[in-house]
Design a protein around this motif. Structure first.
Motif, PDB file in Angstrom:
ATOM      1  N   GLU A   1      33.565  14.301  25.278  1.00 34.65           N
ATOM      2  CA  GLU A   1      31.981  14.414  25.341  1.00 34.65           C
ATOM      3  C   GLU A   1      31.355  15.576  24.829  1.00 34.65           C
TER       4      GLU A   1
ATOM      5  N   HIS B   1      29.887   3.065  21.111  1.00 38.46           N
ATOM      6  CA  HIS B   1      30.435   4.222  22.120  1.00 38.46           C
ATOM      7  C   HIS B   1      31.838   4.504  21.563  1.00 38.46           C
TER       8      HIS B   1
ATOM      9  N   ILE C   1      31.757   7.054  25.384  1.00 42.53           N
ATOM     10  CA  ILE C   1      30.703   7.919  25.255  1.00 42.53           C
ATOM     11  C   ILE C   1      30.012   7.416  24.157  1.00 42.53           C
TER      12      ILE C   1
END
Length: 469
Positions: free
Chosen positions: A92, A277, A281
């Motif tokens: 992330e 994603h 994330i």
């Protein structure tokens, strides 16, 4: 920086493919002791002290030092939670903050390094003041690092006949390497991090134009008076640098810099309405497009600029390599600190929160300015900006709206007060090193502060009175 809740929303197939857990743990900042902030403090203190105390060790091992502090957080976190959650934190951080940040700096550094001013100038007070003013303006559009690397060598050559030229480089650090980067997210790393968090591209110019103009004008007038006094005191001296016509090499890079501005504006204005994603994330296509364009522009700069011109400019990859390695560690270790700050008065840093807020809980903007600024001067302004941005709530819409003065205080502190020491902003030390290599007698760490403190702190006090009280 990473959200306090490490999101697990996303496409299950991608999550399974990468091997991360379907549900990532939430970091409860209120439950974290301050010990979790040791790796963050450790890496910032290493950046501040090791180049001074152990320069040889630091030069050869700064990447290992950054990795040590990153693992000092990740290993205990993996034990406390899970390896999957630790891996999720790293991914992330990389996707949302580290890669966009590093790619922007890489593109600005590469493109600015291809622009070279050739020829000899004569360092009169008016010419020196004009170069400082031009660099101050350029810094917001090509970055403080780019503007500093473009102008420091011509400025030094222009003053190589002066007995007193240390003050020229010191004011160059004040203005070009710091204050001048205040008007766009391209100018200084903390402002770009704010842009990544949702601050509008032109918000900084709208909010910070007036204080930047006031500070720059005061410093330029002060510089001119000091330089004029020393110039007259020295008398006329012969310039040892042969006279040659002044010209610009690598002009194509000016167009490429305009492309950088366009790419950043694109990512802030184009919203295609979909995303995908990776391991839960979210990744936005406009950000991917921006980063791809920036890398392409950097590649074009390398192809279109002569190797000789870059070598004559003193261009090498070491500065950006150092930034990339150090900020990888900073972005990871700051995760628990932000979680604690987001917990507000319930967290381990509640006393600092209370110091920056009044009895009603409203922010004391003057304290945000001075706390952000003083820490920026002695640590690093980009992570310091993030800490106080999140301490103020971390909501860009609110910070540009009812809390706009608070965001102004944080932004001014992070950008302006990076000039207080050699370590406040990345270009400071680079300028010092180039000046010393060129024969300029630069002051020591504390000798520099003997200039910066009496000159800058009264100016910052004036800014506090005019805009924050």
């Amino acid at each position: 920086m990473p959200k306090i809740l490490i999101s697990a929303a996303g496409i299950g197939g991608a999550t399974m493919l990468i091997g991360f857990p379907a549900q990532a743990a939430a970091i409860d900042g209120a439950a974290l002791p301050l010990l979790w902030g040791i790796p963050f403090a450790g890496i910032l203190l290493s950046i501040a002290l090791l180049p001074l105390l152990a320069p040889h060790f630091w030069h050869h091992h700064y990447g290992k030092v950054a990795a040590f502090w990153a693992f000092a957080f990740l290993v205990p976190f993996a034990i406390h939670d899970s390896i999957g959650s630790a891996a999720h934190v790293v991914l992330e951080v990389a996707l949302h903050e580290y890669l966009p940040f590093t790619i922007l700096l890489l593109s600005l550094f590469t493109i600015a390094g291809g622009v070279r001013i050739v020829g000899n100038l004569h360092g009169s007070p008016s010419l020196n003041t004009g170069l400082l003013a031009a660099g101050t303006i350029l810094a917001s559009w090509m970055g403080t690092t780019g503007a500093a690397m473009l102008l420091i060598r011509p400025l030094i050559r222009a003053n190589d006949n002066r007995r007193h030229n240390t003050h020229v480089v010191i004011f160059f650090i004040f203005l070009v390497a710091n204050v001048g980067g205040a008007l766009t997210p391209l100018g200084d790393p903390p402002l770009f991090l704010g842009f990544l968090k949702g601050v509008r591209f032109f918000w900084t110019m709208e909010a910070m134009f007036a204080p930047t103009l006031v500070i720059s004008t005061i410093l330029l007038v002060m510089f001119y008076l000091i330089d004029r006094y020393l110039y007259v005191k020295e008398g006329v001296t012969r310039d040892p640098t042969p006279d040659t016509s002044v010209r610009l090499e690598g002009g194509i890079n000016i167009l490429l810099l305009a492309g950088v501005v366009g790419a950043v504006l694109l990512s802030g204005s184009w919203h295609p309405g979909f995303s995908f994603h990776v391991a839960g994330i979210e990744v936005l296509p406009q950000n991917l497009a921006r980063d791809a364009i920036l890398l392409a522009l950097a590649g074009l700069s390398l192809l279109l600029t002569s190797k000789h011109s870059r070598e004559a400019n003193g261009f090498n990859w070491e500065p950006i390599r150092e930034v990339a390695k150090l900020f990888a560690g900073i972005f990871v270790t700051i995760v628990p600190v932000i979680a604690i700050l987001r917990a507000g008065t319930e967290g381990a840093l509640g006393d600092i929160i209370r110091l920056a807020t009044d009895e009603s809980g409203a922010p004391r903007n003057e304290m945000y300015f001075w706390l952000t600024g003083l820490l920026s001067g002695f640590l690093d302004n980009a992570p310091t900006y993030l800490v106080f941005f999140n301490m103020a709530g971390g909501d860009a819409a609110a910070l540009m709206g009812p809390m706009a003065v608070t965001l102004l205080a944080i932004s001014m502190g992070a950008v302006y007060m990076g000039a207080l020491t050699y370590i406040g902003n990345a270009p400071n030390f680079m300028v010092k090193a180039i000046a010393e290599q060129s024969g300029v007698r630069m002051p020591s760490f504390f000798g520099y502060m003997a200039w910066s403190v009496p000159i800058l702190l009264p100016v910052f006090a004036l800014v506090t009175w005019l805009w924050l009280l």
